[in-house]
Write a protein that holds these residues in place. Sequence first.
Motif, PDB file in Angstrom:
ATOM      1  N   ALA A  26       0.334  -1.246   0.196  1.00  0.00           N
ATOM      2  CA  ALA A  26       0.364   0.017   0.000  1.00  0.00           C
ATOM      3  C   ALA A  26       0.783   1.518  -0.169  1.00  0.00           C
ATOM      4  O   ALA A  26      -0.130   2.861  -0.366  1.00  0.00           O
ATOM      5  N   ASP A  27       2.256   1.149   0.745  1.00  0.00           N
ATOM      6  CA  ASP A  27       2.531   2.117   0.310  1.00  0.00           C
ATOM      7  C   ASP A  27       3.355   3.336  -1.093  1.00  0.00           C
ATOM      8  O   ASP A  27       3.518   1.412  -1.821  1.00  0.00           O
ATOM      9  N   PRO A  28       2.631   4.105  -1.184  1.00  0.00           N
ATOM     10  CA  PRO A  28       3.529   4.377  -2.661  1.00  0.00           C
ATOM     11  C   PRO A  28       4.965   4.392  -2.728  1.00  0.00           C
ATOM     12  O   PRO A  28       4.958   4.997  -4.498  1.00  0.00           O
ATOM     13  N   ASN A  29       5.395   5.058  -1.862  1.00  0.00           N
ATOM     14  CA  ASN A  29       6.652   5.616  -1.669  1.00  0.00           C
ATOM     15  C   ASN A  29       7.499   4.330  -1.505  1.00  0.00           C
ATOM     16  O   ASN A  29       8.731   4.216  -0.782  1.00  0.00           O
ATOM     17  N   PRO A  30       7.510   2.675  -1.854  1.00  0.00           N
ATOM     18  CA  PRO A  30       8.295   1.850  -1.673  1.00  0.00           C
ATOM     19  C   PRO A  30       9.700   1.931  -1.786  1.00  0.00           C
ATOM     20  O   PRO A  30      10.347   2.188  -2.451  1.00  0.00           O
ATOM     21  N   GLY A  31      10.699   0.731  -0.756  1.00  0.00           N
ATOM     22  CA  GLY A  31      12.020   0.046  -0.857  1.00  0.00           C
ATOM     23  C   GLY A  31      11.320  -1.228  -1.631  1.00  0.00           C
ATOM     24  O   GLY A  31      10.142  -2.000  -1.902  1.00  0.00           O
ATOM     25  N   TYR A  32      13.012  -2.062  -1.751  1.00  0.00           N
ATOM     26  CA  TYR A  32      13.181  -3.147  -2.343  1.00  0.00           C
ATOM     27  C   TYR A  32      12.058  -4.093  -1.499  1.00  0.00           C
ATOM     28  O   TYR A  32      12.807  -3.559  -0.162  1.00  0.00           O
ATOM     29  N   LYS A  33      11.940  -4.499  -1.499  1.00  0.00           N
ATOM     30  CA  LYS A  33      10.989  -5.459  -0.474  1.00  0.00           C
ATOM     31  C   LYS A  33      11.509  -7.763  -0.594  1.00  0.00           C
ATOM     32  O   LYS A  33      11.762  -8.086  -1.958  1.00  0.00           O
ATOM     33  N   TRP A  34      11.909  -8.553  -0.590  1.00  0.00           N
ATOM     34  CA  TRP A  34      13.102  -9.155  -0.176  1.00  0.00           C
ATOM     35  C   TRP A  34      11.679 -10.491  -0.334  1.00  0.00           C
ATOM     36  O   TRP A  34      11.229 -10.486   1.498  1.00  0.00           O
ATOM     37  N   LEU A  35      11.200 -11.272  -1.087  1.00  0.00           N
ATOM     38  CA  LEU A  35       9.964 -11.939  -1.023  1.00  0.00           C
ATOM     39  C   LEU A  35      10.647 -13.944  -0.992  1.00  0.00           C
ATOM     40  O   LEU A  35      10.534 -13.677  -1.774  1.00  0.00           O
ATOM     41  N   THR A  36       9.890 -14.595   0.092  1.00  0.00           N
ATOM     42  CA  THR A  36      10.310 -15.797   0.013  1.00  0.00           C
ATOM     43  C   THR A  36       8.979 -16.881  -0.628  1.00  0.00           C
ATOM     44  O   THR A  36       7.833 -16.640  -0.235  1.00  0.00           O
ATOM     45  N   LEU A  37       9.811 -17.380  -1.556  1.00  0.00           N
ATOM     46  CA  LEU A  37       9.066 -18.213  -2.233  1.00  0.00           C
ATOM     47  C   LEU A  37       8.458 -19.374  -1.816  1.00  0.00           C
ATOM     48  O   LEU A  37       9.377 -20.666  -0.561  1.00  0.00           O
ATOM     49  N   LYS A  38       7.531 -19.882  -2.351  1.00  0.00           N
ATOM     50  CA  LYS A  38       6.742 -21.471  -1.652  1.00  0.00           C
ATOM     51  C   LYS A  38       7.564 -22.920  -3.273  1.00  0.00           C
ATOM     52  O   LYS A  38       6.692 -21.925  -4.302  1.00  0.00           O
ATOM     53  N   ALA A  39       7.580 -23.743  -3.644  1.00  0.00           N
ATOM     54  CA  ALA A  39       7.427 -24.538  -4.631  1.00  0.00           C
ATOM     55  C   ALA A  39       6.145 -24.930  -4.956  1.00  0.00           C
ATOM     56  O   ALA A  39       5.342 -24.871  -4.091  1.00  0.00           O
ATOM     57  N   ASP A  40       5.468 -24.536  -6.091  1.00  0.00           N
ATOM     58  CA  ASP A  40       4.230 -24.834  -6.781  1.00  0.00           C
ATOM     59  C   ASP A  40       4.568 -26.535  -6.869  1.00  0.00           C
ATOM     60  O   ASP A  40       4.626 -26.849  -7.272  1.00  0.00           O
ATOM     61  N   LYS A  41       3.668 -27.067  -5.080  1.00  0.00           N
ATOM     62  CA  LYS A  41       3.621 -28.589  -5.868  1.00  0.00           C
ATOM     63  C   LYS A  41       2.796 -29.151  -6.596  1.00  0.00           C
ATOM     64  O   LYS A  41       2.530 -30.399  -7.167  1.00  0.00           O
ATOM     65  N   SER A  42       1.750 -28.753  -7.385  1.00  0.00           N
ATOM     66  CA  SER A  42       1.107 -28.747  -8.832  1.00  0.00           C
ATOM     67  C   SER A  42       2.065 -29.205 -10.464  1.00  0.00           C
ATOM     68  O   SER A  42       1.363 -30.159 -10.453  1.00  0.00           O
ATOM     69  N   ILE A  43       3.025 -28.100  -9.937  1.00  0.00           N
ATOM     70  CA  ILE A  43       3.353 -28.377 -11.299  1.00  0.00           C
ATOM     71  C   ILE A  43       4.641 -28.849 -11.020  1.00  0.00           C
ATOM     72  O   ILE A  43       5.282 -30.210 -11.667  1.00  0.00           O
ATOM     73  N   ASP A  44       5.400 -29.446  -9.571  1.00  0.00           N
ATOM     74  CA  ASP A  44       6.499 -30.530  -9.315  1.00  0.00           C
ATOM     75  C   ASP A  44       7.707 -30.418  -9.864  1.00  0.00           C
ATOM     76  O   ASP A  44       8.258 -31.069 -10.416  1.00  0.00           O
ATOM     77  N   LYS A  45       8.251 -29.030 -10.404  1.00  0.00           N
ATOM     78  CA  LYS A  45       9.176 -28.722 -11.032  1.00  0.00           C
ATOM     79  C   LYS A  45      10.133 -28.516  -9.857  1.00  0.00           C
ATOM     80  O   LYS A  45      11.921 -28.843  -9.912  1.00  0.00           O
ATOM     81  N   VAL A  46      10.121 -27.551  -8.637  1.00  0.00           N
ATOM     82  CA  VAL A  46      10.803 -27.718  -7.232  1.00  0.00           C
ATOM     83  C   VAL A  46      10.043 -28.561  -6.351  1.00  0.00           C
ATOM     84  O   VAL A  46       8.998 -27.958  -5.936  1.00  0.00           O
ATOM     85  N   GLU A  47      11.370 -29.382  -5.411  1.00  0.00           N
ATOM     86  CA  GLU A  47      10.301 -30.610  -4.977  1.00  0.00           C
ATOM     87  C   GLU A  47      10.437 -30.239  -3.872  1.00  0.00           C
ATOM     88  O   GLU A  47       8.969 -30.070  -2.746  1.00  0.00           O
ATOM     89  N   ASN A  48      10.944 -28.975  -3.086  1.00  0.00           N
ATOM     90  CA  ASN A  48      11.277 -28.760  -1.849  1.00  0.00           C
ATOM     91  C   ASN A  48      10.634 -27.334  -2.126  1.00  0.00           C
ATOM     92  O   ASN A  48      11.337 -26.127  -2.278  1.00  0.00           O
ATOM     93  N   ASP A  49      10.354 -26.596  -0.237  1.00  0.00           N
ATOM     94  CA  ASP A  49      10.405 -25.109   0.122  1.00  0.00           C
ATOM     95  C   ASP A  49      11.312 -24.578  -0.538  1.00  0.00           C
ATOM     96  O   ASP A  49      11.539 -22.970  -0.363  1.00  0.00           O
ATOM     97  N   TYR A  50      12.157 -24.694   0.686  1.00  0.00           N
ATOM     98  CA  TYR A  50      14.071 -24.616   0.462  1.00  0.00           C
ATOM     99  C   TYR A  50      14.654 -24.360   0.015  1.00  0.00           C
ATOM    100  O   TYR A  50      15.529 -23.724  -0.477  1.00  0.00           O
ATOM    101  N   GLU A  51      13.969 -24.810  -1.737  1.00  0.00           N
ATOM    102  CA  GLU A  51      14.894 -24.612  -2.370  1.00  0.00           C
ATOM    103  C   GLU A  51      14.494 -23.130  -3.717  1.00  0.00           C
ATOM    104  O   GLU A  51      14.738 -23.451  -4.748  1.00  0.00           O
ATOM    105  N   ALA A  52      12.864 -23.256  -3.356  1.00  0.00           N
ATOM    106  CA  ALA A  52      12.455 -22.009  -4.010  1.00  0.00           C
ATOM    107  C   ALA A  52      12.737 -21.118  -4.571  1.00  0.00           C
ATOM    108  O   ALA A  52      12.851 -20.253  -5.489  1.00  0.00           O
ATOM    109  N   GLY A  53      13.717 -20.347  -3.503  1.00  0.00           N
ATOM    110  CA  GLY A  53      14.320 -19.050  -3.285  1.00  0.00           C
ATOM    111  C   GLY A  53      13.786 -18.217  -2.602  1.00  0.00           C
ATOM    112  O   GLY A  53      12.565 -18.031  -2.071  1.00  0.00           O
ATOM    113  N   LEU A  54      14.107 -17.009  -3.919  1.00  0.00           N
ATOM    114  CA  LEU A  54      13.499 -15.332  -2.997  1.00  0.00           C
ATOM    115  C   LEU A  54      13.695 -14.854  -4.635  1.00  0.00           C
ATOM    116  O   LEU A  54      14.344 -15.268  -4.898  1.00  0.00           O
ATOM    117  N   ILE A  55      12.418 -13.292  -4.167  1.00  0.00           N
ATOM    118  CA  ILE A  55      12.593 -12.566  -4.958  1.00  0.00           C
ATOM    119  C   ILE A  55      12.773 -11.765  -4.162  1.00  0.00           C
ATOM    120  O   ILE A  55      11.552 -10.774  -3.524  1.00  0.00           O
TER     121      ILE A  55
END
Length: 284
Positions: A26-55
């Motif tokens: 909601a902040d119109p003047n934001p800074g960069y933010k790191w987000l923790t990704l999760k593996a999409d188990k329906s696709i099963d390309k990445v097996e574990n959440d700890y391998e999903a990375g951050l963005i």
Amino acid sequence: MENIYIYLMDGGKPICFWKGKPSDFADPNPGYKWLTLKADKSIDKVENDYEAGLISLKLAISHKQRNGAENWSQYDAWKKSPPRRLAAWKVRAHIYQCKDIPSADEDGSCDPFISIWNPDGKDIKTKSITDSLNPIIYEVLEVYYDYDDIKNSPPIILNIWDFDDELIGSSKDYLGRAVIYLKDCKYSTNDDILEPEWHDIKLGFDESSPASGQVLVAFTVVNDDYDWKVPSKYLDLSKYVECQEYNVDINVLGLRDLQSFGLMPIKKPFVKFRVKSLLPPEKA
């Protein structure tokens, strides 16, 4: 809009994702933010959440019907383009010990070691400490990061594993990780080593996940061209810890109400004490 999804794509497939609320942006003047990704188990390309990375991203969401058309150019966050070149930095993690990490073996213990996330993909890790839930480690791990400002630097990710030595090869079990932002902790900018701080280890990947142990670590951040006085492999962290020797007497009076895990009754019970958590690695 109830939720917002951010996807990491592999061609046309969303292999990892982040789920949050529009109010997070909601902040119109934001800074960069790191987000923790999760593996999409329906696709099963990445097996574990700890391998999903951050963005890392900069995002602002404004409700047009409520706020009208937003003039984004008035905010500093949108006046400058992202930097084309990032500065190179060296980061040292002085890892002293862990405490209260979860067990992974049948006997209620584990053989833990720590690896640090490395942008180069190289496997950088400590030695494993056998049979301990509170291992004293005393090791220094060194990695190289690129970022323009410490506020935007990627987090230090310390993954905690259980080492299993098997008949054919070896394996490891994931126990949790500590995600540590340099902007939120103390760090040295030279060869000095600051007093370490405890950081939570979490098995889950949400900020609300409960802690499953802690790691005691101190950091040093210097420019890529900085020359260390002492290479990391020669640093002895035990010299920075004041220790005192004690004798411990334990009197075992007896056992009662023991239950067998199998069909056979208990015939010769005994008590085993693990004291490796009280000793440095060379004595454990």
